[in-house]
Design a protein around this motif. Structure first.
Motif, PDB file in Angstrom:
ATOM      1  N   ALA A  19      -4.557  -2.393   8.286  1.00  0.00           N
ATOM      2  CA  ALA A  19      -5.590  -1.428   8.691  1.00  0.00           C
ATOM      3  C   ALA A  19      -6.193  -0.760   7.457  1.00  0.00           C
ATOM      4  CB  ALA A  19      -4.969  -0.391   9.615  1.00  0.00           C
ATOM      5  N   GLY A  43       0.789  -1.232   0.000  1.00  0.00           N
ATOM      6  CA  GLY A  43       0.000   0.000   0.000  1.00  0.00           C
ATOM      7  C   GLY A  43       0.822   1.284   0.000  1.00  0.00           C
ATOM      8  N   LYS A  44       2.090   1.206  -0.315  1.00  0.00           N
ATOM      9  CA  LYS A  44       2.954   2.399  -0.306  1.00  0.00           C
ATOM     10  C   LYS A  44       2.430   3.508  -1.214  1.00  0.00           C
ATOM     11  CE  LYS A  44       6.238  -0.129  -1.910  1.00  0.00           C
ATOM     12  NZ  LYS A  44       5.505  -1.412  -1.866  1.00  0.00           N
ATOM     13  N   SER A  45       2.247   3.147  -2.488  1.00  0.00           N
ATOM     14  CA  SER A  45       1.922   4.173  -3.487  1.00  0.00           C
ATOM     15  C   SER A  45       0.577   4.835  -3.196  1.00  0.00           C
ATOM     16  CB  SER A  45       1.926   3.573  -4.887  1.00  0.00           C
ATOM     17  OG  SER A  45       3.162   2.934  -5.115  1.00  0.00           O
ATOM     18  N   THR A  46      -0.302   4.087  -2.519  1.00  0.00           N
ATOM     19  CA  THR A  46      -1.611   4.625  -2.142  1.00  0.00           C
ATOM     20  C   THR A  46      -1.453   5.878  -1.266  1.00  0.00           C
ATOM     21  OG1 THR A  46      -2.533   2.406  -2.241  1.00  0.00           O
ATOM     22  CG2 THR A  46      -3.747   3.999  -0.907  1.00  0.00           C
ATOM     23  N   ARG A  92      -2.908  -5.223 -11.164  1.00  0.00           N
ATOM     24  CA  ARG A  92      -2.347  -5.110 -12.519  1.00  0.00           C
ATOM     25  C   ARG A  92      -1.529  -6.338 -12.883  1.00  0.00           C
ATOM     26  NH1 ARG A  92       0.194  -1.768  -8.615  1.00  0.00           N
ATOM     27  NH2 ARG A  92       1.905  -3.049  -7.880  1.00  0.00           N
TER      28      ARG A  92
HETATM   29  N1  LIG Z   1      -5.037  -0.221   3.677  1.00  0.00           N
HETATM   30  C1  LIG Z   1      -5.545  -0.751   2.567  1.00  0.00           C
HETATM   31  N2  LIG Z   1      -6.672  -1.488   2.626  1.00  0.00           N
HETATM   32  C2  LIG Z   1      -7.185  -2.059   1.512  1.00  0.00           C
HETATM   33  N3  LIG Z   1      -6.647  -1.955   0.284  1.00  0.00           N
HETATM   34  C3  LIG Z   1      -5.538  -1.231   0.165  1.00  0.00           C
HETATM   35  C4  LIG Z   1      -4.921  -0.599   1.293  1.00  0.00           C
HETATM   36  N4  LIG Z   1      -3.816   0.051   0.880  1.00  0.00           N
HETATM   37  C5  LIG Z   1      -3.722  -0.168  -0.437  1.00  0.00           C
HETATM   38  N5  LIG Z   1      -4.751  -0.926  -0.886  1.00  0.00           N
HETATM   39  C6  LIG Z   1      -4.977  -1.400  -2.259  1.00  0.00           C
HETATM   40  O1  LIG Z   1      -4.002  -2.407  -2.515  1.00  0.00           O
HETATM   41  C7  LIG Z   1      -3.482  -2.293  -3.838  1.00  0.00           C
HETATM   42  C8  LIG Z   1      -1.961  -2.134  -3.775  1.00  0.00           C
HETATM   43  O2  LIG Z   1      -1.657  -0.872  -3.191  1.00  0.00           O
HETATM   44  P1  LIG Z   1      -0.385  -0.022  -3.675  1.00  0.00           P
HETATM   45  O3  LIG Z   1      -0.306   0.009  -5.159  1.00  0.00           O
HETATM   46  O4  LIG Z   1      -0.411   1.260  -2.931  1.00  0.00           O
HETATM   47  O5  LIG Z   1       0.789  -0.945  -3.112  1.00  0.00           O
HETATM   48  P2  LIG Z   1       2.347  -0.741  -3.228  1.00  0.00           P
HETATM   49  O6  LIG Z   1       2.895  -1.036  -1.881  1.00  0.00           O
HETATM   50  O7  LIG Z   1       2.655   0.571  -3.833  1.00  0.00           O
HETATM   51  O8  LIG Z   1       2.735  -1.927  -4.224  1.00  0.00           O
HETATM   52  P3  LIG Z   1       3.998  -2.017  -5.248  1.00  0.00           P
HETATM   53  O9  LIG Z   1       5.203  -2.242  -4.404  1.00  0.00           O
HETATM   54  O10 LIG Z   1       3.667  -3.223  -6.074  1.00  0.00           O
HETATM   55  O11 LIG Z   1       4.044  -0.729  -6.012  1.00  0.00           O
HETATM   56  C9  LIG Z   1      -4.213  -1.138  -4.475  1.00  0.00           C
HETATM   57  O12 LIG Z   1      -5.293  -1.644  -5.202  1.00  0.00           O
HETATM   58  C10 LIG Z   1      -4.709  -0.320  -3.291  1.00  0.00           C
HETATM   59  O13 LIG Z   1      -5.870   0.399  -3.582  1.00  0.00           O
END
Ligand SMILES: Nc1ncnc2c1ncn2[C@@H]1O[C@H](COP(=O)(O)OP(=O)(O)OP(=O)(O)O)[C@@H](O)[C@H]1O
Ligand SMILES: [Mg+2]
Length: 212
Positions: free
Chosen positions: A189, A19-22, A151
């Motif tokens: 969370a 969930g980092k990029s979120t 994706r």
């Molecule tokens: N706390 C959360 N609860 C539920 N879904 C979440 C949460 N945080 C992120 N997501 C969802 O999970 C998916 C992955 O999130 P994200 O792309 O932010 O991950 P990331 O850590 O950036 O992954 P990567 O390392 O592959 O780039 C997205 O669809 C996002 O909407």
């Protein structure tokens, strides 16, 4: 004459799908609304050459040494061209992954061990560490489920469960060893709960940075 204060370097870490990029773009908006000059960027990438290296790293098959060196090649360009000049100009930098990811993925996930990576870190940024690192921590099943929703998977995301477990373990070990710098986020969370906690931490960082 007031002296320009160095910007803070904030990084987001964690396994794929944590969930980092979120939260990166949101964090930048929060900081801007508090009057902070801030940019966001990512690794591998962040520069023209770095983004080309990212494409190779995520999709081209290669050996572990090549992968590790390319990560640091992208990183050194990113530091010299973007991160260091911004920090020196007083701009904060929010970065999606940095050297902790190389320790965790190449060192742990791919089992290179940590000492080679520490040598490269020493070469490329001996004096720079993030001021704060948020480690988004999730169990395997949740990360997998989140990735499945999103994706096409890259080279790292297609790795086996054991790779994920080793990567996560190195992240958690680093967070325990460097507890001052790391803040571990329970990324199971909700997005809203995570943002509440981040808001408090960002407020504290901004307040600290304004003290004389
Ligand atoms: N706390 C959360 N609860 C539920 N879904 C979440 C949460 N945080 C992120 N997501 C969802 O999970 C998916 C992955 O999130 P994200 O792309 O932010 O991950 P990331 O850590 O950036 O992954 P990567 O390392 O592959 O780039 C997205 O669809 C996002 O909407
Ligand atoms: Mg991401």
């Amino acid at each position: 004459m007031s002296q320009l204060k160095r910007g803070l370097f904030l990084t987001f870490e964690g396994v794929d799908g944590a969930g980092k990029s979120t939260h990166v773009g949101w964090t930048v908006e929060q900081l801007k609304s508090r009057g902070v000059n801030v940019i966001s960027t990512r690794e591998p990438g962040g520069t023209a050459v770095g983004e080309k290296l990212r494409e190779l790293l995520l999709h081209e098959s290669m050996g572990l040494e090549c992968e590790t060196l390319l990560m640091f090649a992208a990183r050194v360009q990113h530091l010299r061209e973007i991160i260091e000049p911004a920090l020196e100009a007083g701009t904060w930098v929010v970065c999606d992954r940095f050297t902790d990811a190389t320790f965790a993925y190449q060192g742990g996930g791919r089992e290179m061990g940590l000492s080679r990576i520490a040598e490269l870190e020493q070469w490329v940024h001996p004096h720079l560490q993030p001021d704060r690192t948020w480690l988004f921590d999730v169990p395997l099943e949740i990360a997998r489920e989140r990735l499945d929703r999103t994706r096409e998977k890259d080279r790292f995301e297609r790795e086996a469960d054991a790779f994920f477990l080793r990567t996560r373990a190195v992240y958690l070990a680093r967070a325990a060893q460097q507890a001052q710098r790391f803040s571990v986020v329970d990324a199971t969370a909700s997005i809203q709960e995570i943002r509440q906690s981040l808001t408090q931490q960002l407020d504290a960082l901004v307040a600290q940075s304004r003290q004389v």
